[in-house]
Design a protein around this motif. Structure first.
Motif, PDB file in Angstrom:
ATOM      1  N   LEU A   1       0.842  -1.195   0.000  1.00 16.89           N
ATOM      2  CA  LEU A   1       0.000   0.000   0.000  1.00 16.89           C
ATOM      3  C   LEU A   1       0.878   1.246   0.000  1.00 16.89           C
ATOM      4  O   LEU A   1       2.036   1.198   0.426  1.00 16.89           O
ATOM      5  N   ILE A   2       0.317   2.357  -0.476  1.00 18.62           N
ATOM      6  CA  ILE A   2       1.065   3.616  -0.471  1.00 18.62           C
ATOM      7  C   ILE A   2       0.801   4.302   0.869  1.00 18.62           C
ATOM      8  O   ILE A   2      -0.349   4.658   1.169  1.00 18.62           O
ATOM      9  N   PRO A   3       1.834   4.472   1.704  1.00 20.89           N
ATOM     10  CA  PRO A   3       1.613   4.956   3.067  1.00 20.89           C
ATOM     11  C   PRO A   3       1.010   6.360   3.149  1.00 20.89           C
ATOM     12  O   PRO A   3       0.251   6.643   4.073  1.00 20.89           O
ATOM     13  N   GLN A   4       1.334   7.223   2.185  1.00 22.23           N
ATOM     14  CA  GLN A   4       0.848   8.611   2.240  1.00 22.23           C
ATOM     15  C   GLN A   4      -0.571   8.750   1.718  1.00 22.23           C
ATOM     16  O   GLN A   4      -1.099   9.865   1.670  1.00 22.23           O
TER      17      GLN A   4
ATOM     18  N   VAL B   1      -7.039   4.845   2.595  1.00 22.63           N
ATOM     19  CA  VAL B   1      -7.600   3.587   2.098  1.00 22.63           C
ATOM     20  C   VAL B   1      -8.305   3.821   0.763  1.00 22.63           C
ATOM     21  O   VAL B   1      -8.050   3.144  -0.232  1.00 22.63           O
ATOM     22  N   ALA B   2      -9.203   4.818   0.738  1.00 21.98           N
ATOM     23  CA  ALA B   2      -9.969   5.090  -0.488  1.00 21.98           C
ATOM     24  C   ALA B   2      -9.032   5.428  -1.646  1.00 21.98           C
ATOM     25  O   ALA B   2      -9.229   4.963  -2.772  1.00 21.98           O
ATOM     26  N   GLU B   3      -8.002   6.234  -1.353  1.00 19.98           N
ATOM     27  CA  GLU B   3      -7.061   6.631  -2.414  1.00 19.98           C
ATOM     28  C   GLU B   3      -6.238   5.441  -2.905  1.00 19.98           C
ATOM     29  O   GLU B   3      -5.984   5.305  -4.105  1.00 19.98           O
ATOM     30  N   ASN B   4      -5.821   4.591  -1.969  1.00 21.86           N
ATOM     31  CA  ASN B   4      -5.078   3.396  -2.378  1.00 21.86           C
ATOM     32  C   ASN B   4      -5.905   2.511  -3.303  1.00 21.86           C
ATOM     33  O   ASN B   4      -5.392   1.948  -4.260  1.00 21.86           O
ATOM     34  N   VAL B   5      -7.206   2.429  -2.984  1.00 16.50           N
ATOM     35  CA  VAL B   5      -8.075   1.534  -3.763  1.00 16.50           C
ATOM     36  C   VAL B   5      -8.385   2.123  -5.142  1.00 16.50           C
ATOM     37  O   VAL B   5      -8.462   1.396  -6.128  1.00 16.50           O
ATOM     38  N   THR B   6      -8.532   3.449  -5.225  1.00 20.97           N
ATOM     39  CA  THR B   6      -8.994   4.056  -6.484  1.00 20.97           C
ATOM     40  C   THR B   6      -7.872   4.585  -7.374  1.00 20.97           C
ATOM     41  O   THR B   6      -8.110   4.939  -8.528  1.00 20.97           O
ATOM     42  N   PHE B   7      -6.657   4.609  -6.811  1.00 18.95           N
ATOM     43  CA  PHE B   7      -5.493   5.134  -7.517  1.00 18.95           C
ATOM     44  C   PHE B   7      -5.350   4.589  -8.938  1.00 18.95           C
ATOM     45  O   PHE B   7      -5.188   5.346  -9.903  1.00 18.95           O
ATOM     46  N   VAL B   8      -5.459   3.273  -9.072  1.00 21.96           N
ATOM     47  CA  VAL B   8      -5.251   2.658 -10.385  1.00 21.96           C
ATOM     48  C   VAL B   8      -6.378   3.042 -11.351  1.00 21.96           C
ATOM     49  O   VAL B   8      -6.138   3.307 -12.526  1.00 21.96           O
ATOM     50  N   LEU B   9      -7.610   3.103 -10.819  1.00 19.91           N
ATOM     51  CA  LEU B   9      -8.733   3.495 -11.678  1.00 19.91           C
ATOM     52  C   LEU B   9      -8.530   4.907 -12.209  1.00 19.91           C
ATOM     53  O   LEU B   9      -8.817   5.204 -13.371  1.00 19.91           O
ATOM     54  N   GLN B  10      -8.023   5.791 -11.334  1.00 18.00           N
ATOM     55  CA  GLN B  10      -7.747   7.164 -11.767  1.00 18.00           C
ATOM     56  C   GLN B  10      -6.725   7.171 -12.888  1.00 18.00           C
ATOM     57  O   GLN B  10      -6.908   7.821 -13.911  1.00 18.00           O
ATOM     58  N   ALA B  11      -5.654   6.393 -12.678  1.00 21.19           N
ATOM     59  CA  ALA B  11      -4.592   6.330 -13.683  1.00 21.19           C
ATOM     60  C   ALA B  11      -5.130   5.779 -15.008  1.00 21.19           C
ATOM     61  O   ALA B  11      -4.622   6.103 -16.076  1.00 21.19           O
ATOM     62  N   GLN B  12      -6.173   4.942 -14.898  1.00 15.56           N
ATOM     63  CA  GLN B  12      -6.722   4.338 -16.116  1.00 15.56           C
ATOM     64  C   GLN B  12      -7.788   5.219 -16.769  1.00 15.56           C
ATOM     65  O   GLN B  12      -8.393   4.829 -17.773  1.00 15.56           O
ATOM     66  N   GLY B  13      -8.040   6.380 -16.159  1.00 13.98           N
ATOM     67  CA  GLY B  13      -8.936   7.337 -16.795  1.00 13.98           C
ATOM     68  C   GLY B  13     -10.418   7.130 -16.531  1.00 13.98           C
ATOM     69  O   GLY B  13     -11.266   7.676 -17.245  1.00 13.98           O
ATOM     70  N   TYR B  14     -10.758   6.359 -15.502  1.00 15.51           N
ATOM     71  CA  TYR B  14     -12.175   6.234 -15.126  1.00 15.51           C
ATOM     72  C   TYR B  14     -12.692   7.599 -14.664  1.00 15.51           C
ATOM     73  O   TYR B  14     -11.941   8.381 -14.075  1.00 15.51           O
ATOM     74  N   THR B  15     -13.968   7.874 -14.880  1.00 21.64           N
ATOM     75  CA  THR B  15     -14.536   9.145 -14.407  1.00 21.64           C
ATOM     76  C   THR B  15     -14.690   9.101 -12.891  1.00 21.64           C
ATOM     77  O   THR B  15     -14.758   8.025 -12.285  1.00 21.64           O
ATOM     78  N   ARG B  16     -14.767  10.313 -12.281  1.00 23.29           N
ATOM     79  CA  ARG B  16     -14.950  10.389 -10.828  1.00 23.29           C
ATOM     80  C   ARG B  16     -16.208   9.665 -10.390  1.00 23.29           C
ATOM     81  O   ARG B  16     -16.240   9.002  -9.363  1.00 23.29           O
ATOM     82  N   LYS B  17     -17.247   9.818 -11.203  1.00 21.88           N
ATOM     83  CA  LYS B  17     -18.531   9.198 -10.882  1.00 21.88           C
ATOM     84  C   LYS B  17     -18.407   7.661 -10.884  1.00 21.88           C
ATOM     85  O   LYS B  17     -18.902   6.984  -9.983  1.00 21.88           O
ATOM     86  N   GLU B  18     -17.742   7.134 -11.895  1.00 22.40           N
ATOM     87  CA  GLU B  18     -17.565   5.685 -12.001  1.00 22.40           C
ATOM     88  C   GLU B  18     -16.688   5.176 -10.842  1.00 22.40           C
ATOM     89  O   GLU B  18     -16.949   4.105 -10.280  1.00 22.40           O
ATOM     90  N   ILE B  19     -15.667   5.954 -10.483  1.00 25.35           N
ATOM     91  CA  ILE B  19     -14.801   5.562  -9.369  1.00 25.35           C
ATOM     92  C   ILE B  19     -15.608   5.497  -8.068  1.00 25.35           C
ATOM     93  O   ILE B  19     -15.515   4.526  -7.313  1.00 25.35           O
ATOM     94  N   GLN B  20     -16.438   6.519  -7.834  1.00 26.75           N
ATOM     95  CA  GLN B  20     -17.275   6.523  -6.630  1.00 26.75           C
ATOM     96  C   GLN B  20     -18.249   5.351  -6.637  1.00 26.75           C
ATOM     97  O   GLN B  20     -18.489   4.720  -5.614  1.00 26.75           O
TER      98      GLN B  20
END
Ligand code: ADP
Ligand code: ADP
Length: 220
Positions: A92-95, A98-117
Motif C-alpha cells: 500500500l502507499i503509506p501517504q 484507504v480510499a485513495e489506495n483503492v482508487t489510484f489505479v482506476l484514476q490512472a486508467q482514466g475512469y470518471t470520478r462518478k464511475e470511481i465513486q
C-alpha cells in the motif's frame, strides 16, 4: 474454457538459476486453485509469469487465449487490467488513504470520478472497510491492510485474481477472513489462484491443490 494455461514452461533467471522446469498447468474459468510448496520452490515465479512480471524462458503462458510473451504496449496493459494481484506485504502507499489506495489505479486508467465513486463503496463494503475509507495504512491492522490490498485488486472487477502468500503475515483469524473474501469473489465468478504454505488453511477449504517442489509442479 481455460483462463490460464502454462505449456512446458521453464524459467531460468539471468543468473542461471532454474526456478521452474517444464511446468504444465490449466486453470479453468471460475476455478479456485491453491498452489502450495516450500519457500523458494518457485510459487512466486509461477504467479509472476501469469501477470507478466517475468517471461518464460521456454514454453508458453496463455491467459484468456492471449500468449503473454507476445503482447506489448497497449495490449499488455489491457491484459494486466484483467488481472488483480494481491501480495504478502500488501504494497500500500503509506501517504494515501484507504480510499485513495483503492482508487489510484482506476484514476490512472482514466475512469470518471462518478464511475470511481460507484465502484469504491461496494468494494470497501465487501472487504468490511467502509468505515475506514479515510484512514491511512499505518492506522490499520495487518489484516485490514491486506483487505485494502484485496479491494485495490478487485475494484476494476478483473476476471482473474492472483494472490501470492496473501496470509503469510497474518494470524489464523485474519488469514481465515482473507480466505473467505477470496472465496466469496470466486463465487461471484472470478478465477482465483492463491499460493500459500499454510497447509491447515488449504485443508479447511475444499479446492484443488497443486504443489511446486524444486521448480516442478505436482498435482495433489
Ligand atoms: P532479472 O530480471 O534480470 O533477473 P532482477 O532484478 O530480478 O533481474 O534480479 C537481478 C539479480 O538479483 C538476479 O539475476 C539474481 O542474481 C538476483 N536476485 C534477485 N532476486 C532474487 C531472489 N529472489 N533470489 C535470488 N537471487 C535473486
Ligand atoms: P517461492 O515463491 O516458492 O518462495 P520463488 O519463485 O520466489 O519461490 O523463487 C524460486 C527460486 O528462484 C528461489 O531459489 C529464488 O531464490 C530464485 N529467484 C527468484 N527470483 C529470482 C531472480 N530474480 N533471480 C534469480 N533467482 C531468483
Amino acid at each position: 474454457p481455460a483462463m490460464v494455461q502454462l505449456r512446458s514452461v521453464t524459467k531460468t533467471y539471468t543468473n542461471g538459476y532454474e526456478a521452474l522446469l517444464d511446468v504444465n498447468l490449466e486453470v479453468k474459468q471460475k476455478e479456485f486453485l491453491f498452489i502450495t510448496g516450500p519457500s523458494g520452490s518457485g510459487k512466486s515465479t509461477l504467479l509472476k509469469m501469469l501477470y507478466g512480471e517475468e517471461l518464460p524462458t521456454q514454453g508458453e503462458v496463455i491467459i484468456d487465449d492471449c500468449n503473454v510473451a507476445a503482447l506489448r504496449g497497449d495490449r499488455l496493459s489491457l491484459l494486466r487490467r484483467r488481472i488483480g494481484v494481491v501480495f504478502q506485504d500488501y504494497k500500500l502507499i503509506p501517504q494515501r488513504t484507504v480510499a485513495e489506495n483503492v482508487t489510484f489505479v482506476l484514476q490512472a486508467q482514466g475512469y470518471t470520478r462518478k464511475e470511481i465513486q460507484r465502484r469504491l463503496e461496494p468494494t470497501l463494503k465487501l472487504v468490511g472497510l467502509l468505515s475506514k475509507a479515510d484512514r491511512f495504512p499505518d492506522q490499520l491492522s495487518g489484516g485490514e491492510q491486506q483487505r485494502v490490498s484485496i479491494a485495490r485488486a478487485i475494484v476494476g472487477t478483473p476476471p482473474l485474481l492472483l494472490a501470492d502468500e496473501p496470509t503469510g503475515n497474518l494470524d489464523p483469524d485474519n488469514s481465515w477472513q482473507v480466505m473467505q473474501i477470496l472465496q466469496k469473489l470466486n463465487t461471484f465468478g472470478a478465477t482465483v489462484i492463491v499460493t500459500t504454505h499454510d497447509e491447515q488453511l488449504v485443508r479447511r477449504c475444499n479446492h484443488p491443490v497443486v504443489q511446486v517442489q524444486n521448480g516442478r509442479l505436482y498435482r495433489k
